[in-house]
Every structure is written in structure tokens, then in C-alpha cells.
Design an enzyme around this catalytic site. Structure first.
Site, short mmCIF file in Angstrom:
data_model
loop_
_atom_site.label_atom_id
_atom_site.label_comp_id
_atom_site.label_asym_id
_atom_site.label_seq_id
_atom_site.Cartn_x
_atom_site.Cartn_y
_atom_site.Cartn_z
N GLY A 96 0.88 -1.30 -0.39
CA GLY A 96 -0.01 0.20 0.42
C GLY A 96 0.59 1.09 0.18
O GLY A 96 0.19 2.76 -0.22
N ARG A 97 1.78 1.34 0.47
CA ARG A 97 3.10 2.65 -0.01
C ARG A 97 4.22 2.06 0.11
O ARG A 97 5.56 2.29 0.55
CB ARG A 97 2.74 3.24 1.78
CG ARG A 97 3.48 2.05 2.64
CD ARG A 97 3.77 2.52 4.11
NE ARG A 97 3.73 2.35 5.24
CZ ARG A 97 4.35 2.75 6.62
NH1 ARG A 97 4.60 3.73 6.60
NH2 ARG A 97 4.54 2.14 7.39
N ASP A 129 -2.28 7.06 2.65
CA ASP A 129 -1.36 7.41 2.03
C ASP A 129 -0.09 7.29 0.94
O ASP A 129 -0.10 8.08 0.62
CB ASP A 129 -0.90 9.17 2.96
CG ASP A 129 -0.30 9.08 3.94
OD1 ASP A 129 0.08 7.79 4.08
OD2 ASP A 129 0.55 10.05 3.98
N GLY A 130 0.10 5.97 1.34
CA GLY A 130 1.50 5.75 0.33
C GLY A 130 2.59 6.35 1.12
O GLY A 130 3.52 6.01 0.16
N ARG A 180 14.14 -0.57 0.69
CA ARG A 180 14.38 -1.88 1.51
C ARG A 180 15.39 -2.81 0.35
O ARG A 180 15.39 -2.28 -0.96
CB ARG A 180 13.52 -1.75 1.86
CG ARG A 180 13.67 -3.90 2.73
CD ARG A 180 12.28 -3.17 3.38
NE ARG A 180 10.79 -3.86 2.69
CZ ARG A 180 9.86 -4.01 3.99
NH1 ARG A 180 10.25 -4.22 4.73
NH2 ARG A 180 8.79 -4.38 2.73
N ARG A 187 5.92 -13.24 0.72
CA ARG A 187 5.82 -13.45 2.11
C ARG A 187 5.01 -14.55 2.45
O ARG A 187 3.94 -14.71 1.71
CB ARG A 187 4.87 -12.23 2.44
CG ARG A 187 5.33 -10.84 2.58
CD ARG A 187 4.93 -9.35 1.85
NE ARG A 187 4.70 -8.65 1.45
CZ ARG A 187 5.54 -7.55 2.40
NH1 ARG A 187 5.26 -7.73 4.01
NH2 ARG A 187 5.81 -6.45 2.28
N ASP A 256 1.25 -11.25 6.69
CA ASP A 256 1.96 -10.04 5.90
C ASP A 256 3.23 -9.86 6.16
O ASP A 256 4.37 -9.55 5.28
CB ASP A 256 1.06 -9.61 5.26
CG ASP A 256 1.19 -8.61 6.71
OD1 ASP A 256 0.03 -8.87 7.64
OD2 ASP A 256 1.31 -7.18 6.41
N ASN A 257 3.39 -10.31 7.29
CA ASN A 257 5.27 -10.18 7.90
C ASN A 257 6.15 -11.19 8.31
O ASN A 257 6.87 -10.46 8.72
CB ASN A 257 5.23 -8.88 9.58
CG ASN A 257 4.09 -7.61 8.31
OD1 ASN A 257 4.15 -7.20 7.25
ND2 ASN A 257 3.73 -7.25 9.99
N ASP A 266 9.66 -5.94 7.79
CA ASP A 266 8.57 -4.71 8.18
C ASP A 266 9.13 -4.26 9.88
O ASP A 266 8.70 -4.98 10.69
CB ASP A 266 7.90 -5.85 7.74
CG ASP A 266 6.41 -5.94 7.02
OD1 ASP A 266 7.64 -4.85 6.00
OD2 ASP A 266 5.75 -6.01 6.73
P1 AMP Z 1 2.25 -2.90 8.18
O1 AMP Z 1 2.07 -2.93 9.32
O2 AMP Z 1 3.95 -2.14 7.71
O3 AMP Z 1 3.13 -4.37 8.02
O4 AMP Z 1 1.11 -2.71 6.59
C1 AMP Z 1 0.01 -3.44 6.49
C2 AMP Z 1 -0.57 -3.08 5.07
O5 AMP Z 1 -1.35 -1.53 5.57
C3 AMP Z 1 0.43 -3.21 4.10
O6 AMP Z 1 -0.41 -3.86 3.00
C4 AMP Z 1 0.82 -1.69 3.84
O7 AMP Z 1 1.23 -1.64 2.46
C5 AMP Z 1 -0.29 -1.17 4.53
N1 AMP Z 1 -0.07 0.83 4.51
C6 AMP Z 1 0.58 1.18 5.77
N2 AMP Z 1 0.72 2.26 5.96
C7 AMP Z 1 -0.28 2.79 5.14
C8 AMP Z 1 0.04 3.66 4.12
N3 AMP Z 1 0.98 5.15 5.32
N4 AMP Z 1 -0.53 4.65 3.26
C9 AMP Z 1 -1.01 3.11 2.59
N5 AMP Z 1 -1.19 1.96 2.88
C10 AMP Z 1 -0.53 1.17 3.75
MG MG Z 2 3.98 -5.43 6.51
#
Ligand code: AMP
Ligand code: MG
Length: 490
Positions: A96-97, A129-130, A180, A187, A256-257, A266
Site C-alpha cells: 500500500g505504500r 496515503d502511501g 529496502r 510472504r 503478511d510480515n 517489516d
Molecule cells: P504493516 O503494518 O506495515 O505491515 O502494513 C500493513 C498494511 O498496511 C500493508 O498492506 C501496508 O502496505 C499498508 N499500509 C501501511 N501504512 C500505509 C500507508 N501510509 N498508506 C497505505 N498503505 C499503508
Molecule cells: Mg507489513
């Protein structure tokens, strides 16, 4: 300058095997440019090992690539689709980002993912917001590089670039993009996505791709998907044992992590435990303690069971047979984990050979550490240095009795003692990224634009087994009595 000269100058050498997988597994798109990219930190040693010129990466063109403002020659950026169980609940996720720029083929012929994290919105961004904030990206840089130096498989950090744009969180924070580097970003959640939303052909293509990339020897095996499951379980058992041995708390072990390469991935709300306590949790959102230090092995097994479920249609035509095979492999996780953990703990105490009483010797020490609130890393450091410090643990009668037991088990003459000492030196880090030290480095970098504190910390963490005097200041504990808290979603 022509595009080709530029490419040669930096050393980018991309292949894009992921982009050749079934289209349902990703979305192709370029990164979203940022306003005013500025290089905050560059990992020159890592750059060199990837065949990249640090000088070229520091140039305007180089920084533009690291910021997502310019797609380098040969890269085919894409966001990977994945799903996953977050705190036990299944969700559709995906990058997502983040964007995979492509796979860099290194001068040694290795293939590693180059991923921009914080590179803008993608079809998987949902409400996000990506973007990413500078503090958390620098934090990932510090902890991942510390893990690497500790000898723990991990994704790595090539660079952090500030964007000149604010990201809106609880307050406005400076934005950043992290580059990274990973063996891959496959995953458990990638398989969950393919199994749930893709065709059986997609799933098979993904499984063969994973084998090709991480377990090529298994490709010729009879039941190669069973071997895939076995190998992933083996690497996770080894990884989690290493985390436990250094007191690392990942903090958000959602499926997913969990990387199929066996790398730690992550770095969100992770942190190192100070006082030994299996219930240690740092993440503010982990209210139930699902991802507490002591739960990590069983959570890993739970995640691997989810992975095994995705493979069932590939394992056997008969579902019951497939389930039997998968269950036997999952059960073996604990055997493998316990074996590695015990071997690692023996090394931490300088024990060679195996005696039946070793496990109770280890458990007794851990129990005393917990009872007296002893710092995990510093207790083993003190034992390594043969230096007992004034503390509730070391002052206790129980510890004195334990130490007698331990010395008796060590036995031997001066030569054996010396060998034990050396083993302990190699097995007990003198420094870990102490939470207050990490915070101090981040505050200087983010609030004052002063990177020197972080650079000194990185230097101390780069050789955690050195036991050099200049590391001493990084071993002291925080004076704060408040429990350390980490935050997700930043
Ligand atoms: P994470 O907690 O970093 O493992 O992220 C979990 C999910 O949320 C993943 O699909 C990420 O891409 C998404 N995500 C986290 N932060 C953002 C953000 N600021 N904008 C869009 N997607 C996000
Ligand atoms: Mg993640």
C-alpha cells in the site's frame, strides 16, 4: 549524459522476474514523485556489495531514484498483492505504500529485491496515503542494520531520503522514502492471496517461483511443494530461535510480515527486551499481548499453519492426505525451534557437548532473571566478562547456587575455560539497539537534522560482539521508569 552512461555509473542491473508472474499477483505502476528529495543516510558498504556506486547514488540523479522521482533504466516498478492475518483476522492487503523497483543482480550473481517504502499510493493503499515518516524509516534502518550485524537474517536498508513533504499522522511529520533490500518480498500472505483470490495455476506459479528463488535444490524433488513447506518451516524455526536468543520482539507477526526467505521483515513496532520477561510487549496496539516476546515461537507456528493451508491443493490430490502431510511438518516446527534455541542457549553459557541437565540449568537462570528483573543482554554480557555487577540478581543466594551449578557443568581446566569464554563472546552481544539510544538518535536526526548521533550508534551496533570499550556507553540502561512504547502505522 545518455541514459546508458548513467546506468553504468550507478551500477543498477535490474531483472524483473516478479513482473513475469501471473498478472493477478501485482499491479505495475511508477512511484509518485516527491517535492524536494534530500539524502538523509546512505549505506555505503551495502551499496558496494550490491555493485552500486555510492558517489553516483549521492548525485542528484541517484537521489532522484532513491526518492522515486526517476525510474532507473531496466526497472519495472510494481506493487505486490498479498493478503494476511492481522492479529488473527484475514484481510486483503498488498503493497500500500511500497513498490518493488526490480531485482538487482549483484556482482556476485545474487538476486535481491530493491523496494521503495513510502513511495506513494498504489491500488492496495486502501485509506492510506502511501507515505512514510522519516522517524520510522530511520528506525527501520537502525534496527535492520543492527540485526544484520548480530548475524540474524534480515532485510536491509540501503538509504533513507527525506521528501520535503509532510505526512499527516497525529501531527505533521517529515516524510521519507526508505530503500529496502531483501532476498525477496514473498510472504506467507502472498500465498494466502493466491490461494484465496487466484487460480490454482497462479498458486502453482507462485510456489515454483518461490522454490526457484529460495530453494532451487528442491525443484527436482518428488513432492517439491512439501519440501517447500519443510524448508520454510526450517528457516523460520532458525530465525525465531535467533530472535529469542537476543531478546528481539518483532511486535507485529501478522502473516503478511513473515518472509518465505527466512529473513526478518517489516520493522514496525519492534524493539529489544531489557529486563527478561516473556510477557514483554512494546507495541501500543498489541493490547492482548498476542505478539509478546514469549509467544513468538507459537505465533510463528500458527502463521506457518496458515501457510501450509495455502499449499494443500498442491501437496496431494486427496485433501485428507494433504492435511496429514502438512500437520506433520507443522508439528516438527517446535522440534526444530527447540533444538536451535537450546543449542544457542548452550553457546550463550559457554557449554559444549550436551548434558541432560542443560535445559534446567538454562531455565533456572531465566527464571531468576525474571524474578529479579535482570536485564537480559547485560546479564549474559556480565557472565561473558566474568564480572558480577551489583544487582538484585547477582546479590541473591539463588544466583550464587546457580553459578556453582554452572561452573560445575563448565568444568575443565584453564584451556576449557578459555574456550568457553570465547564461545560466550561470540554468542552474547555486548550491545543491542537500546530503546532510549535509538530514540535519542532519531530525535537528533528528525528534530535537529543532526545525523551524527545515529552514525555513532550505528558504528557501535555494527560489531556487537567486539566488547570494545567505546561500546560501554551503549550498554547502560534507560533511567526512565516509564515502560517503552512503540507505535504502528507510521
Ligand atoms: P504493516 O503494518 O506495515 O505491515 O502494513 C500493513 C498494511 O498496511 C500493508 O498492506 C501496508 O502496505 C499498508 N499500509 C501501511 N501504512 C500505509 C500507508 N501510509 N498508506 C497505505 N498503505 C499503508
Ligand atoms: Mg507489513
Amino acid at each position: 549524459m545518455t541514459e546508458n552512461e548513467r546506468k553504468d555509473e550507478t551500477g543498477w542491473n535490474f531483472d524483473n522476474s516478479y513482473a513475469r508472474l501471473p498478472e493477478s499477483l501485482y499491479s505495475s505502476l511508477p512511484p509518485t514523485p516527491v517535492r524536494a528529495p534530500k539524502l538523509t543516510i546512505l549505506n555505503e558498504r551495502l551499496a558496494a556489495s550490491l555493485g552500486l556506486s555510492s558517489e553516483a547514488l549521492r548525485s542528484d540523479d541517484g537521489v532522484a531514484v532513491l526518492a522515486g522521482n526517476r525510474v532507473p533504466e531496466g526497472a519495472e516498478p510494481l506493487a505486490q498483492a498479498y493478503a494476511g492475518h492481522q492479529f488473527g483476522y484475514f484481510t486483503m492487503l498488498g503493497d500500500g505504500r511500497a513498490l518493488l523497483l526490480g531485482e538487482q543482480i549483484t556482482p556476485q550473481g545474487e538476486r535481491v529485491d530493491i523496494q521503495l517504502k513510502g513511495s506513494g499510493r498504489t491500488p492496495y493503499s486502501r485509506g492510506g496515503d502511501g507515505r512514510a515518516a522519516l522517524g520510522p524509516m530511520l528506525r527501520e534502518y537502525i534496527i535492520s542494520e543492527a540485526m544484520f550485524a548480530l548475524g540474524i537474517p534480515t532485510t536491509r536498508s540501503l538509504a533513507v531520503v527525506s521528501t520535503g513533504q509532510a505526512v499527516v499522522r497525529e501531527t505533521d511529520l517529515p516524510g521519507a522514502v526508505l530503500t529496502r533490500v531483501a532476498a525477496s518480498h514473498l510472504r506467507v500472505g502472498t500465498f494466502q492471496y493466491a490461494a484465496r483470490f487466484g487460480t490454482i495455476e497462479d498458486l502453482r506459479a507462485l510456489a515454483d517461483y518461490t522454490l526457484q528463488r529460495h530453494y532451487p535444490d528442491a525443484l527436482t524433488e518428488n513432492n517439491r511443494y512439501l519440501v517447500l513447506l519443510r524448508e520454510v518451516i526450517g528457516r523460520q524455526a532458525s530465525l525465531i530461535a535467533k530472535w529469542m536468543l537476543v531478546g528481539f520482539v518483532h511486535g507485529v507477526m501478522n502473516t503478511d510480515n513473515m518472509a518465505l526467505s527466512g529473513e526478518t521483515i517489516d520493522y514496525g513496532p519492534c524493539a529489544f527486551m531489557d529486563a527478561y520477561d516473556p510477557a514483554t510487549v512494546f507495541s501500543s496496539i498489541d493490547r492482548q499481548g498476542r505478539y509478546a516476546y514469549g509467544n513468538q515461537p507459537s505465533i510463528a507456528a500458527w502463521n506457518l499453519a496458515r501457510f501450509s493451508e495455502t499449499l494443500l491443493p498442491l501437496l496431494h490430490d486427496d485433501q485428507e492426505q494433504a492435511i496429514k502431510q502438512a500437520e506433520a511438518e507443522i508439528a516438527n516446527f517446535f522440534v526444530l525451534y527447540q533444538r536451535q534455541w537450546l543449542a544457542g542457549m548452550r553457546a550463550k553459557l559457554g557449554l559444549t557437548g550436551e548434558e541432560p541437565e542443560d535445559e534446567s540449568l538454562i531455565e533456572e537462570l531465566l527464571g531468576l532473571m525474571q524474578k529479579y528483573g535482570a536485564d537480559y543482554t547485560n546479564t549474559f554480557r556480565a557472565l561473558t566478562l566474568d564480572r558480577t555487577e551489583a544487582s538484585d540478581l547477582f546479590d541473591s543466594e539463588e544466583f550464587a547456587r546457580w553459578q556453582e551449578r554452572w561452573q560445575a557443568r563448565l568444568g575443565g581446566g584453564p584451556e576449557a575455560k578459555d574456550a568457553a569464554r570465547q564461545l560466550m563472546n561470540r554468542s552474547n552481544p555486548a550491545v543491542i539497539p537500546r530503546n532510549h539510544r535509538v530514540e535519542e538518535a532519531l530525535a537528533a536526526a528528525v528534530d535537529d537534522g543532526d545525523l551524527t548521533v545515529m552514525e555513532r550508534l550505528l558504528a557501535a551496533l555494527s560489531n556487537p560482539y567486539a566488547y570494545s570499550p567505546d561500546q560501554d556507553e551503549y550498554c547502560t540502561l534507560s533511567q526512565s521508569s516509564r515502560p517503552y512504547r512503540t507505535f504502528c502505522g507510521t
